[in-house]
Write a protein that holds these residues in place. Sequence first.
Motif, PDB file in Angstrom:
ATOM      1  N   UNK A 297      23.333  21.116-130.292  1.00 35.76           N
ATOM      2  CA  UNK A 297      22.783  20.993-128.993  1.00 35.76           C
ATOM      3  C   UNK A 297      22.019  19.788-128.805  1.00 35.76           C
ATOM      4  N   UNK A 298      21.562  18.889-129.948  1.00 36.72           N
ATOM      5  CA  UNK A 298      20.792  17.742-129.364  1.00 36.72           C
ATOM      6  C   UNK A 298      21.132  16.656-130.631  1.00 36.72           C
ATOM      7  N   UNK A 299      20.733  15.589-130.065  1.00 36.61           N
ATOM      8  CA  UNK A 299      20.920  14.084-131.184  1.00 36.61           C
ATOM      9  C   UNK A 299      19.806  13.567-130.856  1.00 36.61           C
ATOM     10  N   UNK A 300      18.895  13.010-131.782  1.00 45.18           N
ATOM     11  CA  UNK A 300      17.825  12.019-131.524  1.00 45.18           C
ATOM     12  C   UNK A 300      18.323  10.906-132.296  1.00 45.18           C
ATOM     13  N   UNK A 301      18.139   9.642-131.615  1.00 44.73           N
ATOM     14  CA  UNK A 301      18.598   8.317-132.317  1.00 44.73           C
ATOM     15  C   UNK A 301      17.416   7.343-132.151  1.00 44.73           C
ATOM     16  N   UNK A 302      17.079   6.724-133.377  1.00 45.68           N
ATOM     17  CA  UNK A 302      16.016   5.890-133.320  1.00 45.68           C
ATOM     18  C   UNK A 302      16.494   4.346-133.465  1.00 45.68           C
ATOM     19  N   UNK A 303      16.032   3.378-132.680  1.00 36.82           N
ATOM     20  CA  UNK A 303      16.656   2.223-133.043  1.00 36.82           C
ATOM     21  C   UNK A 303      15.498   1.036-132.574  1.00 36.82           C
ATOM     22  N   UNK A 304      15.697   0.089-132.933  1.00 36.56           N
ATOM     23  CA  UNK A 304      15.030  -1.330-132.488  1.00 36.56           C
ATOM     24  C   UNK A 304      15.618  -2.077-131.750  1.00 36.56           C
ATOM     25  N   UNK A 305      15.081  -2.589-130.696  1.00 43.32           N
ATOM     26  CA  UNK A 305      15.933  -3.757-130.142  1.00 43.32           C
ATOM     27  C   UNK A 305      14.920  -4.810-129.598  1.00 43.32           C
ATOM     28  N   UNK A 306      15.886  -5.955-129.154  1.00 38.52           N
ATOM     29  CA  UNK A 306      15.207  -7.213-128.913  1.00 38.52           C
ATOM     30  C   UNK A 306      15.758  -7.652-127.685  1.00 38.52           C
ATOM     31  N   UNK A 307      15.094  -8.018-126.546  1.00 39.85           N
ATOM     32  CA  UNK A 307      15.792  -8.568-125.199  1.00 39.85           C
ATOM     33  C   UNK A 307      14.918  -9.705-124.514  1.00 39.85           C
ATOM     34  N   UNK A 308      15.691 -10.498-123.952  1.00 38.28           N
ATOM     35  CA  UNK A 308      15.069 -11.444-123.424  1.00 38.28           C
ATOM     36  C   UNK A 308      15.869 -11.839-122.284  1.00 38.28           C
ATOM     37  N   UNK A 309      15.556 -12.449-121.203  1.00 44.29           N
ATOM     38  CA  UNK A 309      16.110 -12.511-119.926  1.00 44.29           C
ATOM     39  C   UNK A 309      15.281 -12.891-118.552  1.00 44.29           C
ATOM     40  N   UNK A 310      15.605 -12.489-117.341  1.00 41.13           N
ATOM     41  CA  UNK A 310      15.091 -12.783-116.289  1.00 41.13           C
ATOM     42  C   UNK A 310      15.279 -11.430-115.740  1.00 41.13           C
ATOM     43  N   UNK A 311      13.965 -10.821-115.041  1.00 34.93           N
ATOM     44  CA  UNK A 311      13.982  -9.710-114.558  1.00 34.93           C
ATOM     45  C   UNK A 311      14.766  -9.847-113.046  1.00 34.93           C
ATOM     46  N   UNK A 312      15.623  -9.027-112.686  1.00 30.32           N
ATOM     47  CA  UNK A 312      16.282  -9.142-111.605  1.00 30.32           C
ATOM     48  C   UNK A 312      15.429  -8.987-110.138  1.00 30.32           C
ATOM     49  N   UNK A 313      14.511  -8.363-110.219  1.00 28.50           N
ATOM     50  CA  UNK A 313      13.582  -8.152-108.924  1.00 28.50           C
ATOM     51  C   UNK A 313      12.580  -9.172-108.646  1.00 28.50           C
ATOM     52  N   UNK A 314      11.769  -9.331-109.924  1.00 32.17           N
ATOM     53  CA  UNK A 314      10.563 -10.521-110.017  1.00 32.17           C
ATOM     54  C   UNK A 314      10.979 -11.908-110.283  1.00 32.17           C
ATOM     55  N   UNK A 315      12.280 -11.935-110.726  1.00 26.14           N
ATOM     56  CA  UNK A 315      12.963 -13.148-111.054  1.00 26.14           C
ATOM     57  C   UNK A 315      11.932 -14.027-112.132  1.00 26.14           C
ATOM     58  N   UNK A 316      10.957 -12.912-113.063  1.00 25.16           N
ATOM     59  CA  UNK A 316      10.208 -13.487-113.988  1.00 25.16           C
ATOM     60  C   UNK A 316      10.891 -13.533-115.153  1.00 25.16           C
ATOM     61  N   UNK A 317      10.678 -14.338-116.267  1.00 24.19           N
ATOM     62  CA  UNK A 317      11.182 -14.108-117.605  1.00 24.19           C
ATOM     63  C   UNK A 317      10.425 -12.880-118.261  1.00 24.19           C
ATOM     64  N   UNK A 318      11.267 -12.333-118.903  1.00 23.07           N
ATOM     65  CA  UNK A 318      11.171 -11.166-119.649  1.00 23.07           C
ATOM     66  C   UNK A 318      11.599 -11.347-121.178  1.00 23.07           C
ATOM     67  N   UNK A 319      10.477 -10.618-122.079  1.00 22.38           N
ATOM     68  CA  UNK A 319      10.902 -10.806-123.457  1.00 22.38           C
ATOM     69  C   UNK A 319      10.196  -9.657-124.158  1.00 22.38           C
ATOM     70  N   UNK A 320      11.212  -8.941-124.913  1.00 26.95           N
ATOM     71  CA  UNK A 320      10.381  -7.647-125.635  1.00 26.95           C
ATOM     72  C   UNK A 320      11.071  -7.263-127.014  1.00 26.95           C
TER      73      UNK A 320
END
Length: 155
Positions: A109-132
């Motif tokens: 009935x269920x799965x839990x996945x735990x993961x680590x991610x990294x992203x960098x880019x430009x937010x499509x609405x604000x056009x501001x850089x993002x990184x997390x």
Amino acid sequence: MNKLLILSLIILFSGSLLANDSKIDLDAFAKLYFDKMVATQSPTATKKELEEYLALLTDDVGHSHLPWVTDDSRLPSGKSDMRKGMTFYLGAHTEYKAELLDVFAFNQSAIAIRYKDYAKGIHPQSNQPIEYSQTMMEVLEIEDGKVAVIRKYHE
């Protein structure tokens, strides 16, 4: 009488075979889900990757991503709403990588996945850089071999 008994046994036996066919390997499904989800975040992601991910979800999928999206109600437009939201962000990353840390399966009935991610880019609405960089847990409720509810949590 013997024919009736044999017919009954055939029906019972075929019913158990069908019940066993409905079970899926949740560990393998979790890894497939993760790979398809990660592909949608790639800088080169297209609608093809998005549709491959969405194919794993029920049409009425519910989704929460706390603290931003708190209502995980299942609506007939669930998959359509996810498609619209994910299309808006498609290709927003200039860099993306993710590592699957843990998979937990709970009966069928269920799965839990735990993961680590990294992203960098430009937010499509604000056009501001993002990184997390973040560690996430997604709890996926499974129904008929597809994801029916997604709950995302940040560590």
